[in-house]
Enzyme design. Structure first.
Site, PDB file in Angstrom:
ATOM      1  N   ASP A 115      -3.906 -19.304  -9.718  1.00 23.99           N
ATOM      2  CA  ASP A 115      -4.187 -19.257  -8.186  1.00 23.99           C
ATOM      3  C   ASP A 115      -5.400 -19.475  -7.941  1.00 23.99           C
ATOM      4  O   ASP A 115      -6.459 -18.844  -8.412  1.00 23.99           O
ATOM      5  CB  ASP A 115      -3.633 -17.994  -7.475  1.00 23.99           C
ATOM      6  CG  ASP A 115      -3.700 -18.098  -5.880  1.00 23.99           C
ATOM      7  OD1 ASP A 115      -3.280 -19.247  -5.422  1.00 23.99           O
ATOM      8  OD2 ASP A 115      -4.103 -17.146  -5.196  1.00 23.99           O
ATOM      9  N   GLU A 131      -0.720 -24.563  -8.228  1.00 26.20           N
ATOM     10  CA  GLU A 131      -0.402 -25.025  -6.799  1.00 26.20           C
ATOM     11  C   GLU A 131      -0.904 -26.379  -6.551  1.00 26.20           C
ATOM     12  O   GLU A 131      -2.061 -26.647  -6.980  1.00 26.20           O
ATOM     13  CB  GLU A 131      -0.825 -24.211  -5.548  1.00 26.20           C
ATOM     14  CG  GLU A 131      -0.091 -22.883  -5.407  1.00 26.20           C
ATOM     15  CD  GLU A 131      -0.327 -22.197  -3.970  1.00 26.20           C
ATOM     16  OE1 GLU A 131       0.488 -22.217  -3.144  1.00 26.20           O
ATOM     17  OE2 GLU A 131      -1.470 -21.846  -4.249  1.00 26.20           O
ATOM     18  N   ASP A 167      -4.456 -12.351  -4.911  1.00 23.64           N
ATOM     19  CA  ASP A 167      -4.227 -13.410  -5.642  1.00 23.64           C
ATOM     20  C   ASP A 167      -3.516 -13.345  -7.037  1.00 23.64           C
ATOM     21  O   ASP A 167      -2.942 -14.395  -7.337  1.00 23.64           O
ATOM     22  CB  ASP A 167      -5.961 -13.919  -6.149  1.00 23.64           C
ATOM     23  CG  ASP A 167      -6.628 -14.087  -5.057  1.00 23.64           C
ATOM     24  OD1 ASP A 167      -6.191 -14.408  -3.753  1.00 23.64           O
ATOM     25  OD2 ASP A 167      -7.906 -13.762  -4.787  1.00 23.64           O
TER      26      ASP A 167
END
Length: 214
Positions: A30, A114, A195
């Site tokens: 992340d 992502e 996170d």
């Protein structure tokens, strides 16, 4: 997921050019403003933020440059000094990213991330310097080609996937999650770094994408 989302996944699968091995060891990652990224293992990349650490010194040298007469010998000398500072920061960042991306490409068969719009994040939230210092986009490019060379995978999860709002333990999705909430608390009892929770969710979604494409 929407039809458009499925189409993008199928496109990614169909456009794999290198011969791929079967993925067994996965990692979720992340993006983080501080330290570049956080992993599903609970570890952090620990990027030293080279630009931020040198910002005061750079500002001082820039002020010296602004006081010099443009075109003079001192101006050229000071201009070169400022350029060398920037080059040093750039090389430090690149060296760190090369070492980290090499390590991840060696240790894992697939890294799940992502598919972020970094330019949008930098402009929309006024985090331009932080994004630039992180060099996260450059790091992902390095990681991508190193994984590709080894027949491994960089799996991109849709940017609209709610990785931060979903509980990685029970799957419950929060309606709202403020940026100030750094600990993810769920009614199931899960208490986790925000996170890390997101990285675990990215890992799970990445595995789902991989199984669909395999």
């Amino acid at each position: 997921p929407s039809g458009k989302y499925f189409a993008s996944l199928l496109f990614d699968c169909e456009n794999q050019t290198a011969e791929k091995r079967q993925a067994e060891k996965f990692l979720g990652m992340d993006f983080s403003m501080h330290g570049m990224c956080v992993f599903s293992t609970g570890e952090r990349a620990g990027y030293p933020m080279f630009y931020r650490n040198a910002e005061k010194k750079l500002a001082r040298e820039q002020r010296k440059l602004s006081r010099c007469e443009k075109g003079s010998r001192n101006y050229q000398k000071q201009k070169k000094k400022v350029a060398l500072y920037h080059e040093k920061i750039k090389n430090q960042r690149k060296d760190f990213q090369h070492k980290l991306s090499h390590s991840l490409a060696e240790d894992y068969d697939a890294v799940c991330v992502e598919d972020l719009n970094l330019k949008g994040i930098a402009g929309g939230l006024h985090f331009g310097k932080g994004i630039q210092d992180n060099g996260y986009g450059q790091f992902l490019s390095m990681l991508g080609y190193k994984l590709e060379e080894r027949g491994k995978y960089l799996i991109k999860v849709d940017r609209y996937f709610a990785s931060s709002k979903i509980c990685s333990v029970c799957g419950h999705k929060k309606k709202e999650l403020a940026l100030s909430e750094r600990i993810y608390l769920c009614e199931c009892g899960n208490r986790m770094d925000r996170d890390v929770n997101a990285a675990v969710n990215i890992l799970k979604e990445g595995k789902r994408i991989y199984k669909k494409c395999a």
